[in-house]
Design a protein around this motif. Structure first.
Motif, mmCIF file in Angstrom:
data_model
loop_
_atom_site.group_PDB
_atom_site.id
_atom_site.type_symbol
_atom_site.label_atom_id
_atom_site.label_comp_id
_atom_site.label_asym_id
_atom_site.label_seq_id
_atom_site.Cartn_x
_atom_site.Cartn_y
_atom_site.Cartn_z
ATOM 1 N N HIS A 133 -2.893 9.797 9.247
ATOM 2 C CA HIS A 133 -1.500 10.700 9.825
ATOM 3 C C HIS A 133 -1.683 9.829 11.054
ATOM 4 C CE1 HIS A 133 0.769 13.436 11.080
ATOM 5 N NE2 HIS A 133 0.679 14.002 11.654
ATOM 6 N N CYS B 241 -8.435 3.778 5.496
ATOM 7 C CA CYS B 241 -7.645 3.997 4.417
ATOM 8 C C CYS B 241 -8.510 5.489 3.801
ATOM 9 C CB CYS B 241 -7.728 2.923 3.361
ATOM 10 S SG CYS B 241 -6.377 2.344 3.703
ATOM 11 N N ASN C 210 0.362 5.375 8.463
ATOM 12 C CA ASN C 210 -1.083 5.375 7.612
ATOM 13 C C ASN C 210 -0.560 6.802 7.467
ATOM 14 O OD1 ASN C 210 -3.030 5.832 5.850
ATOM 15 N ND2 ASN C 210 -4.029 4.768 7.977
ATOM 16 N N SER C 211 -0.309 7.635 5.813
ATOM 17 C CA SER C 211 -0.165 8.938 5.447
ATOM 18 C C SER C 211 -2.024 9.031 5.070
ATOM 19 C CB SER C 211 0.471 8.603 4.425
ATOM 20 O OG SER C 211 0.050 8.305 3.515
ATOM 21 N N LEU C 212 -2.619 8.172 5.313
ATOM 22 C CA LEU C 212 -3.790 9.129 4.694
ATOM 23 C C LEU C 212 -4.960 9.220 6.132
ATOM 24 C CD1 LEU C 212 -5.269 6.263 2.646
ATOM 25 C CD2 LEU C 212 -4.573 8.351 1.942
ATOM 26 N N GLU D 232 -9.255 9.703 3.397
ATOM 27 C CA GLU D 232 -8.009 10.427 3.543
ATOM 28 C C GLU D 232 -8.586 11.879 4.344
ATOM 29 O OE1 GLU D 232 -4.605 13.195 1.266
ATOM 30 O OE2 GLU D 232 -6.542 11.743 0.097
ATOM 31 N N ARG E 212 0.471 13.237 -3.606
ATOM 32 C CA ARG E 212 0.532 12.281 -3.997
ATOM 33 C C ARG E 212 2.092 11.311 -2.615
ATOM 34 N NH1 ARG E 212 0.911 13.493 -9.237
ATOM 35 N NH2 ARG E 212 2.933 13.219 -8.918
ATOM 36 N N CYS E 213 2.879 12.091 -2.081
ATOM 37 C CA CYS E 213 3.959 12.108 -0.888
ATOM 38 C C CYS E 213 3.195 11.406 -0.296
ATOM 39 C CB CYS E 213 4.619 12.892 -1.001
ATOM 40 S SG CYS E 213 5.661 12.691 0.309
ATOM 41 N N ASN E 214 3.565 10.561 0.644
ATOM 42 C CA ASN E 214 3.082 9.738 1.630
ATOM 43 C C ASN E 214 3.649 10.050 2.772
ATOM 44 O OD1 ASN E 214 5.890 8.606 1.408
ATOM 45 N ND2 ASN E 214 5.200 6.356 1.183
ATOM 46 N N ASN F 211 0.685 -0.922 -0.147
ATOM 47 C CA ASN F 211 -0.072 -0.299 0.087
ATOM 48 C C ASN F 211 0.492 1.038 -0.279
ATOM 49 O OD1 ASN F 211 -1.855 1.968 1.039
ATOM 50 N ND2 ASN F 211 -2.734 0.724 1.877
ATOM 51 N N PRO F 212 0.880 1.743 -1.194
ATOM 52 C CA PRO F 212 1.401 3.018 -1.267
ATOM 53 C C PRO F 212 1.804 4.547 -0.139
ATOM 54 C CG PRO F 212 -0.167 3.093 -2.632
ATOM 55 C CD PRO F 212 0.031 1.493 -1.984
ATOM 56 N N ALA F 213 0.100 4.131 0.825
ATOM 57 C CA ALA F 213 -0.270 4.705 1.437
ATOM 58 C C ALA F 213 0.340 5.037 2.631
ATOM 59 C CB ALA F 213 -1.347 5.458 1.764
#
Length: 415
Positions: free
Chosen positions: A29, A81, A25-27, A83, A365-367, A8-10
């Protein structure tokens, strides 16, 4: 690939030491420090998406341990997941930190001065009465005032203004940013230092002029020693701009600060035009030289997600003619919030929106975007033809620092 969740890229999974990981989890934070077993449980939850099915495979003590871990994972939303949405609204409160540009005049000529283009058309200094008028308007909200410029100590009325502020609000913090190119003993006759809490001195080298034309290293060091001796309660810090020409000097400055019990900070040179790019260090040098000293440091929680900078919200900047701008790097007509001499602070235009991370295509698009916040959009403004954007020159360093900050996270799902 060791764990499915790494697809998962996030998500970011960082091994910080043997058997210890930080998951982010970047979505959402959110993140946590996990043991290897907890990572395996997290991966099972991501893979099967079914708590009951996973628990059916275990019993006894294992069941209890995994059940507790999954409950914590769900409570923290580690695998959620969706945002975070950005709310575009102004806070009800007003800025509490004010950069006061007493003058645009300066007694040095630094080749890479961050606001040299802003100061190109010198403005006439305001009278002391006009500055007092401005101070009266910001004091109900201000808890910190930073005198800057140009060179703020060139303003002849600074002593009177300092006394006026302290008489009105004694507990306010007053900081001054100076190049240190004055004889502080002479300035002391006007009692300038009596009311200053913090003094930040620009210093790229303690021994050479370098790119700061007109700099006298001997006078600079003498001023530091005099301030430390006569005003020990003033917090003195040296601030260096790191270029590809002064890395050895900056190391010496850092040692000097340690020996003299001074605070030290360094920022990387941010070019404002193509010619200045050649003064920048390489990416590897930046990562090595600019990395914060976080040895042994831990974070109990992440800061709030950084959607954009705080310019115009918690801070603002006032030019020598009373014009107000979101920050000291954006003294451009398109960011003018109004003139505080002509209107109360409550009527200034606080609706000027700076760019957010989701409005920058690369950042969106950056995590690590909610940690980095896209960096400072003002640093590349003049270089990009008066356009706010992420600064591509500092992107790699910002990402590196964001990852290093994540590795400090020490909030565990099991206490």
């Amino acid at each position: 690939m060791k764990y499915l969740l790494e697809s998962n890229p996030a998500f970011l999974l960082l091994e910080v030491e043997t058997g210890e990981y930080v998951f982010y989890n970047s979505l959402q934070h959110v993140g946590a420090r996990l043991s290897k077993l907890e990572v395996q449980i997290l991966d099972m939850m991501y893979t099967y998406q079914n708590k009951e099915y996973i628990l059916s495979k275990f019993s006894g003590r294992q069941y209890d341990l995994i059940n507790d871990a999954i409950s914590s994972i769900e409570k923290l939303g580690l695998l959620k997941c969706e945002e975070i949405t950005i709310e575009h609204k102004l806070a009800d409160n007003y800025p509490t930190s004010y950069y006061i540009h007493l003058t645009y005049r300066c007694n040095l000529k630094c080749s890479y001065c961050y606001n040299k283009s802003i100061r190109r058309d010198l403005l006439q200094d305001l009278s002391i009465d006009n500055w007092k008028n401005i101070i009266d308007k910001i004091l109900p909200y201000a808890n910190r005032i930073i005198f800057t410029g140009g060179e703020c100590l060139l303003y002849k009325g600074i002593s009177e203004l300092l006394s006026y502020i302290k008489a009105k609000k004694n507990d306010i913090v007053i900081a001054a940013i100076s190049n240190g190119m004055h004889d502080f003993r002479e300035l002391d006759k006007a009692h300038i230092f009596t009311h200053i809490s913090e003094l930040s001195l620009s210093c790229d080298s303690l021994y050479h002029e370098g790119q700061r034309f007109g700099f006298n290293p001997d006078l600079f060091r003498a001023n530091i020693e005099w301030i430390k001796k006569n005003y020990p309660n003033i917090s003195v810090s040296l601030a260096s701009v790191y270029t590809n020409e002064n890395s050895s000097d900056i190391k010496k400055t850092e040692i000097y600060c340690h020996e003299h019990k001074l605070s030290f900070s360094k920022t990387m040179l941010i070019p404002s035009n193509a010619a200045e790019v050649d003064l920048m260090p390489t990416i590897l040098e930046m990562e090595e030289e600019m990395k914060p000293n976080r040895s042994g440091a831990k974070l109990n929680r992440l800061n709030a997600p950084c959607f954009s900078c705080s310019a115009g919200k918690s801070t603002c900047s006032i030019a020598p003619n009373g014009d107000v701008y979101p920050c000291q790097s954006l003294h451009y007509p398109e960011f003018n919030m109004g003139n505080i001499l002509n209107a109360p602070i409550e009527e200034l235009n606080r609706g000027i929106e700076l760019i957010t991370v989701d409005q920058i295509s690369v950042c969106s698009r950056c995590n690590v975007k909610f940690i980095c916040g896209g960096g400072c959009p003002a640093t590349g403004y003049s270089m990009y033809g008066h356009r706010l954007d992420r600064n591509h020159l500092t992107c790699a360093l910002n990402r590196h620092n964001a990852i290093e900050k994540l590795k400090m996270l020490d909030n565990r799902i099991h206490k």
